[in-house]
Design an enzyme around this catalytic site. Structure first.
Site, mmCIF file in Angstrom:
data_model
loop_
_atom_site.group_PDB
_atom_site.id
_atom_site.type_symbol
_atom_site.label_atom_id
_atom_site.label_comp_id
_atom_site.label_asym_id
_atom_site.label_seq_id
_atom_site.Cartn_x
_atom_site.Cartn_y
_atom_site.Cartn_z
ATOM 1 N N GLU A 1 -9.589 9.244 -0.556
ATOM 2 C CA GLU A 1 -10.049 8.033 -1.221
ATOM 3 C C GLU A 1 -10.783 8.352 -2.522
ATOM 4 O OE1 GLU A 1 -10.948 4.588 1.758
ATOM 5 O OE2 GLU A 1 -11.703 6.440 2.684
ATOM 6 N N GLU B 1 -8.353 10.277 9.686
ATOM 7 C CA GLU B 1 -9.369 9.489 10.381
ATOM 8 C C GLU B 1 -8.741 8.460 11.323
ATOM 9 O OE1 GLU B 1 -9.594 7.681 6.133
ATOM 10 O OE2 GLU B 1 -8.446 9.242 7.136
#
Length: 255
Positions: A109, A129
């Protein structure tokens, strides 16, 4: 305790380095705060025309949030700047990610936050994740589809699979793939090239592209047109330089 984030001026670039190699540059709460401070310093620094974001140690760009210190994130989840430091903010100047090794979860990200991504062949990318039920909350669900398209973004977001640099390049995630150890050097070359261009028009074009990507075409064209009067003098000066022979045949391309 050493500073988890280093800020260095290298030519026209501000090099921001996550310096936690013992944790694969995973970001805990204090590191996120240091990243936000580095971002603010970059925005306030007129001499820094480009920000280059990288990770120390050569093994990881950033492996995401430090899940062994997840409690340090409790107070950051709703912050306007974003849990990882600045991921809900849009910089006013270009940014480049120099990626060596793991670029995963929140680390991906951070890379998606950047305008350009330079990575080595051995780098890897993904949203692991997914396996632990940790959400993407640092812009990944919004930026990844804008960069690679919704179908490819959903593949990575839903599956959590890890891809190598070749696949990342093939789907448009990466700007350039370079040999081992060369990501930062190449990113700095890009930075100097971008810094050599007339800044007002480049920044206006960048702003129109970023802000207009989700707009209907007619609205995007209006947004683009807004910059015309502001940068017209620069355009006239540039046209005069071209008429005088500057920049022809690719000379002065910058990168």
């Amino acid at each position: 305790m050493p500073d988890p984030v280093r800020y260095e001026q290298v030519g026209a670039a501000a090099v921001v380095t996550i310096d936690r190699p013992e944790r694969r540059n995973a970001v805990d709460g204090p590191t996120a705060e240091a990243l936000h401070a580095a971002y603010q310093r970059f925005e306030a620094d007129d001499e820094a025309r480009i920000m280059v974001l990288t990770g120390a140690g050569g093994v990881a760009f950033c492996a995401g949030a430090d899940l062994k210190a997840v409690e340090t994130y409790a107070s950051r989840l709703s912050l306007a700047e974003g849990p990882m430091g600045f991921t809900r903010l849009t910089p006013s100047k270009p940014t480049i990610a120099a990626i060596e090794g793991y670029c995963l979860a929140g680390g991906l990200e951070l890379a998606l936050w950047c305008d350009l991504r330079i990575a080595t062949h051995a780098s890897s990318f993904g949203c692991p994740e997914r396996r632990w039920g940790v959400p993407l909350i640092d812009g990944g669900t919004q930026r990844l589809p804008r960069i690679v398209g919704l179908g490819r973004a959903l593949d990575l977001i839903l599956s959590g699979r890890i891809i190598d640099a070749d696949e990342a390049s093939a789907i448009g995630l990466l700007t350039e793939v370079v040999p081992a150890g060369g990501a930062l050097e190449r990113a700095l070359t890009w930075a100097e090239g971008l810094a050599s261009f007339p800044q007002e028009t480049m920044l206006a074009d960048r702003r129109a592209a970023i802000e207009g990507v989700g707009l209907p075409l007619a609205e995007g064209l209006l947004l683009e047109a807004e910059a015309g009067p502001t940068v017209f003098a620069d355009a006239v000066a540039g046209a005069a330089r071209f008429a005088g022979g500057e920049g022809r045949g690719g000379a002065g391309a910058g990168v």
